[in-house]
Scaffold this motif. Sequence first.
Motif, short mmCIF file in Angstrom:
data_model
loop_
_atom_site.label_atom_id
_atom_site.label_comp_id
_atom_site.label_asym_id
_atom_site.label_seq_id
_atom_site.Cartn_x
_atom_site.Cartn_y
_atom_site.Cartn_z
N UNK A 81 -15.53 7.14 33.40
CA UNK A 81 -16.23 7.44 32.15
C UNK A 81 -16.85 8.84 32.21
N UNK A 82 -17.41 9.40 33.16
CA UNK A 82 -17.88 10.45 33.10
C UNK A 82 -16.86 11.74 32.87
N UNK A 83 -15.85 11.60 33.60
CA UNK A 83 -14.58 12.38 33.26
C UNK A 83 -14.34 12.46 31.64
N UNK A 84 -14.08 11.30 31.28
CA UNK A 84 -13.70 11.10 29.89
C UNK A 84 -14.95 11.60 28.94
N UNK A 85 -16.06 11.40 29.23
CA UNK A 85 -17.33 12.16 28.36
C UNK A 85 -17.30 13.89 28.46
N UNK A 86 -16.99 14.29 29.61
CA UNK A 86 -16.63 15.61 29.92
C UNK A 86 -15.66 16.07 28.83
N UNK A 87 -14.47 15.56 29.04
CA UNK A 87 -13.28 16.07 28.13
C UNK A 87 -13.75 15.76 26.57
#
Length: 521
Positions: A361-367
């Motif tokens: 989820x953190x990777x998705x938020x960063x993208x």
Amino acid sequence: MEEKQSLAQATALLTAVGFLSQGMSFFYRVALSRLVGAETLGLYHLIMPVYAIIQSVIMSGLAVALSSQSAGYASTGNQKAASQLLETALHGLILLWLPAAVTVCLFSKFLSAQVLGDIRTRPGLVLLLPVLLLTGVENLHKHHFYGIGETRLPARVELAEQFIRTAAILGLLFLFLPMPQSWAVAMIVLGMLVSEVFSSLTLVLFRRKREGSRTAQPGTGESPSVIRNKLFSVAIPVSGAALLNNLIVSANSILIPQKLVRFGLSETEAMEQFGVVFGMTLPLLMLPFAFVSALCLALLPRLTSCCALGQSTKRNAQAEGSIRAISLLLLPMLALLVPLGGDVGAFIFRDARVGRYLLPLAVSVACSAYESVLSTILNGIGKQSASAAVNVFCGGIQLLFTCFGVERWGFPACLVGMVLSSFLGVALRLLIAWKVIALRLNGFSCFFAPSLSAVLAGVWVNLVYQVMERQALPHLLTLGACGGLGVLLYLAALFAQSALIHPLSFCSSSSHSSTHRKRMT
């Protein structure tokens, strides 16, 4: 120099307001989760797709067009035309809202029971209609003010609105609970309505007082046909693509609980998992997003002004500096939330399930943060249709994973779709910006150095946190010490790579990039 300071100051002001607003919003979400539970939160998030769909039709395109076109008129001193734009946009908002409101009222039972899959959403669904109209009035006024360079009043109104919303929602629930879950959702929407009445009325009154009579405003104005053409030539394609994208996103949100049931969960378990991820974990990870939203609001009118004045070098410098600022500020926050967010979320929400799926989820938020800034850049250079097409394409990929993966592999399939679609969205927008305005980023300072430093800090914080937890030290002391250590490690890693620069140096991007390249060679 003046514009650089203006952009940095506007971003800093909106960021501060955003963090305060999100802090209050986060507080009310915590209190909300404790008052009504995960299942009611899931029901509330079920009606949000309808909100997003109608919003995309009646205001998304108008808001983008209003902000960019108002900035163009303001840069040439034609304030009268900017006011004409706002009035035309408000008329368009009402004309678009009326048929949508009538349709939802007539088919509310069918929409709640058959489309959303739960009849308990019906009262909240109907109450959303006046909220949508007032939100549209508020947002159009805000984007008008942002376009002409006025940020202070909208910022103050947003803070007051968030405070009123929090007090109204929690107050209504406190007074009337216990109640059926359907009416608990309706009380949440009613609290939203109270805050929207305040914000829309305040902005309307201030605008009328500020502008006075139209004859006294500077500028020659424009004919109504020119105003309509300028506004709707941008608004129609943006709204159309936003509608398609929100239909996909809404279908995805509606299908997730249904597919989880087919995967093997009970209806209550599926709705709770949906509520935990979208009502608890994602809001926790989205707290740093206040800076991203502020940056996008401040950046769009300035890019439009640069295009109107032919300042291509300054435009590209601001675009590159904005992307670098996202990397420098957002990535370390997310890197620290991954090892610490599980316990923080469990403590705040009193639900241990908040810590699940933090990394993807953190990777998705960063993208998503990079997507937001790149979308703003494309909107600022007149490529709204291209950005919207990317949204639709990436949303379709996410929907495919939900439709064909969740039923077989559970929620992890949805996470894979979120990360993949967001990453593709970043890559495609970068490609479009490179082709259209020859935007060439310094990959080291924009992406590699901040990412490496953030990952390094996150890994070490995770190790230290595990050791300190085994020593049974006070929980708050452990979290504070690890957070401080993470910040120091991140700054040290940036310094070691000669990448420690001011994150708001929007207008010095080109000079920094060339200096860094010379140093590297």
